[in-house]
Structures are given as structure tokens and as C-alpha cells.
Scaffold this active site. Sequence first.
Site, mmCIF file in Angstrom:
data_model
loop_
_atom_site.group_PDB
_atom_site.id
_atom_site.type_symbol
_atom_site.label_atom_id
_atom_site.label_comp_id
_atom_site.label_asym_id
_atom_site.label_seq_id
_atom_site.Cartn_x
_atom_site.Cartn_y
_atom_site.Cartn_z
ATOM 1 N N GLY A 58 0.817 -1.209 0.000
ATOM 2 C CA GLY A 58 0.000 0.000 0.000
ATOM 3 C C GLY A 58 0.851 1.259 0.000
ATOM 4 O O GLY A 58 0.517 2.259 -0.646
ATOM 5 N N THR A 59 1.961 1.209 0.694
ATOM 6 C CA THR A 59 2.852 2.374 0.765
ATOM 7 C C THR A 59 3.359 2.740 -0.629
ATOM 8 O O THR A 59 3.363 3.914 -1.015
ATOM 9 C CB THR A 59 4.039 2.068 1.699
ATOM 10 O OG1 THR A 59 3.529 1.750 3.001
ATOM 11 C CG2 THR A 59 4.983 3.248 1.802
ATOM 12 N N SER A 177 -3.880 -2.879 -0.154
ATOM 13 C CA SER A 177 -2.797 -3.697 0.373
ATOM 14 C C SER A 177 -3.360 -5.052 0.797
ATOM 15 O O SER A 177 -4.345 -5.107 1.546
ATOM 16 C CB SER A 177 -2.175 -2.976 1.572
ATOM 17 O OG SER A 177 -1.204 -3.793 2.158
ATOM 18 N N THR A 215 9.727 -7.852 -11.582
ATOM 19 C CA THR A 215 9.102 -9.162 -11.810
ATOM 20 C C THR A 215 7.865 -9.321 -10.936
ATOM 21 O O THR A 215 7.892 -8.990 -9.750
ATOM 22 C CB THR A 215 10.129 -10.277 -11.504
ATOM 23 O OG1 THR A 215 11.251 -10.085 -12.367
ATOM 24 C CG2 THR A 215 9.539 -11.651 -11.707
ATOM 25 N N CYS A 303 4.269 1.118 13.745
ATOM 26 C CA CYS A 303 5.374 1.708 13.000
ATOM 27 C C CYS A 303 6.592 0.810 13.137
ATOM 28 O O CYS A 303 6.647 -0.073 13.986
ATOM 29 C CB CYS A 303 5.673 3.130 13.446
ATOM 30 S SG CYS A 303 6.451 3.226 15.039
HETATM 31 N N1 PLP Z 1 -2.469 3.204 4.202
HETATM 32 C C1 PLP Z 1 -3.186 2.818 5.263
HETATM 33 C C2 PLP Z 1 -4.471 3.503 5.562
HETATM 34 C C3 PLP Z 1 -2.751 1.752 6.064
HETATM 35 O O1 PLP Z 1 -3.459 1.376 7.118
HETATM 36 C C4 PLP Z 1 -1.536 1.120 5.736
HETATM 37 C C5 PLP Z 1 -0.992 0.039 6.594
HETATM 38 O O2 PLP Z 1 -1.283 -0.067 7.759
HETATM 39 C C6 PLP Z 1 -0.822 1.556 4.614
HETATM 40 C C7 PLP Z 1 -1.311 2.605 3.881
HETATM 41 C C8 PLP Z 1 0.471 0.932 4.218
HETATM 42 O O3 PLP Z 1 0.252 -0.326 3.609
HETATM 43 P P1 PLP Z 1 1.465 -1.361 3.513
HETATM 44 O O4 PLP Z 1 1.706 -1.858 4.897
HETATM 45 O O5 PLP Z 1 0.974 -2.430 2.583
HETATM 46 O O6 PLP Z 1 2.624 -0.636 2.937
#
Ligand code: PLP
Length: 360
Positions: A58-59, A177, A215, A303
Amino acid sequence: MRPVAVDAMLPYLTERYANPSGSHRFAREARRAVDEARDQIAEILGVAPGEVVFTSCGTESDNTVLVNAPGRVVCPAAEHHAVLHPVEAHPDGVVVGTDATGQVDLDRLSDACTPDTAVVSVMAVNNEVGTITDLAAVAAVVRERAPGALLHTDAVQAACWLDLREVAPLVDAMSFSGHKFGGPKGCGVLTVREGVAVPPLISGGGQERERRSGTHNVAGIVAFAAALAETDATRAAERERLTGLRDRLVDGISAQLDGVHETVPRDRKVAGSAHLCFEGIENEALLFLLDQADVCASAASACASGAMEPSHVLAAMGVDRSLAGGALRLSLGSTTTSADVDRAVDVVVDGVAHLRRTAP
Ligand code: PLP
């Protein structure tokens, strides 16, 4: 992980371990698995298959829309750091305030949106306190005030609770994610509306139509699709079941203790989130007691360091600093049972009562 996701993934870690970018028959088999997963994911997210970009998390999805944005980028102060940090680091990044529930302040959002705004990013569901954003209202403001802007939503926390087919038409891009709905960690998706240009964050081999090189994580992608499909099929029933369990959890704790504040009203948030602030305690000490009693909880977001930092979300909402120091975040999901909830009520009540009794 959901068992269906584990089952889906295992063959691609063993006998079907080929790179889908190759041309031999095993590569074509892997390619077919990625294509089928893409079709299934697209249908559930309410987008076209060509609008799905596989990422590593997600990041990365969040960073991709923000880091190289060619103009102003705007987000609310209660966003996840995966959005907040790139906006703060951007030469024309603007962070706007929220109301007491963590919902973006629409007047301030309107003021921040200029005609040269490139990206506005507003999360669908807050990861810490569970607030659901009124994305239709956000979209109305952004389309009027910054018609050329890409509207992105971090929907990482939304998949379990919202029908994404209703979210997709409101925005141009969405982040997801896998590990938030019982899929694997290290597997994400960014959707980008056809015709909208988002410069790649990672370039190289040109996978994902040049939008994200590297990949493919075939096993992760297949498992992501399987977990999302089960999440989608069970969402309505789970929302109802977990609303009941969340209410029992919060009511059970509140009935036995004074000085308990529900941070966000229940009708403004998702079913799987219980966020409470206890007067007169330090949450670090409470988390220690809960952990000893096998109740796994957190205070703010998880974190990397595991260190306790004051919550930027509660600060944005204007929660008093001493009350925020007694914040507890409990999450419920597909594996949560009523026995879990009853035990959590007992352990939290005992823990808070103990800390208050022994406070200096
Ligand atoms: N955005 C939100 C709202 C999240 O809760 C999280 C993870 O807790 C992320 C982004 C980041 O996702 P990832 O852990 O897959 O990088």
C-alpha cells in the site's frame, strides 16, 4: 491469512514457479494466473482490468501517485504516513485540517485546491480511528476547485467494509494492500483510471505497461485475488456480525469503567474498529498488561520501530494530549469470535482499573 489465499498461493511457490514475463509454456501459465487475478480484482474494485497496477504494498501505491506529481499535492492531516510523508516532502505539498472525527475539513480542502493542483489524496477509511470519509463530498469539492487534479484515495482500510464498486466512480486512483483483508503482506494494488498519466515510481523492465517495473509477485497476486474475492462475498454479513461484536466490546468496557471516551461516533466509522481513550492512564503501560494477557492491541498505527509516538491522527482531531495518551485501538476482523470479545472486555477492564489503582 485467509486459508483460501494460502491455498491459492502455494502452487505458485512450488511447481508453478515461473516468471510471467517469459515466453515458454510455464511462463505463459504464470501469465495466465496474473491475468485472471487482474480480471477478478478489477471486477471487485469496480475498474477495468487495464486500470489495475500491481505494486509491492500500500505504501508504494500511495507514494506512486504523490512523489513525482507535477504540481501541488494536497492531503488531510489524519492520513497514513504513506501519504502524509510524501506530501510533506513535496515542494508544493499542502496538509489540511480535519474535524473532530478525523474527516477532512471541506472548507480548508477547498481553499487548498488551486487550478494547478496535480493530486488530492483523501483516505477512504482512517486506519487508526476507523472514520469513513464522505468521498462524494470530497469529490464534489475537488472537481469544482481543481478540475485538472487527480483524485486519489488510500483505500487500504476500506476493502473489508465498503463496496469498492461504489467508491471507484468517485476517484481517479485507489490504493490497496493485501494484508488488510487476509491476503499476503508485500502485495499491493494501485488502480489508475484509463487515460490518467501517473509517472512510474519504479522503472526498469517495463512490466505493468511501463507503470511499475519489476518481476511480478505471482503467488502474492493470486492470493491477493482469492482473499479479496472472499472478502467481497462475505462483506455484508461480516459487517453486521462485527458491528454487533464491536458494540458488545465497547459497551462491555464502558459499562464497567468511568472516564471512557469513544473517540469517533459509531455511525461515522467502520464495524471493525473500536477506539477508546481512557482518562488517567498511560497506554504504553496498558498495552504491556494486555500483551501479558494475550490481548494484542495497539495505540496508534504500527510503525517500524515499535516505539510509541504521540498519534498525529488524534492531534489532527484536536483530542487533548493527556487523553490521547490513554488511547487504545482494538480491531476486529474475520477471525474474531464473541469469546475473544468477552475476554478482551475482562482484560481491558482489569488492566485499566489496575493502572488507575496503582497510579502515583
Ligand atoms: N495506508 C493505510 C491507511 C494503512 O493502514 C496502511 C498500513 O497499515 C498503509 C497505507 C500501508 O500499507 P502497507 O503496509 O501495505 O505498505
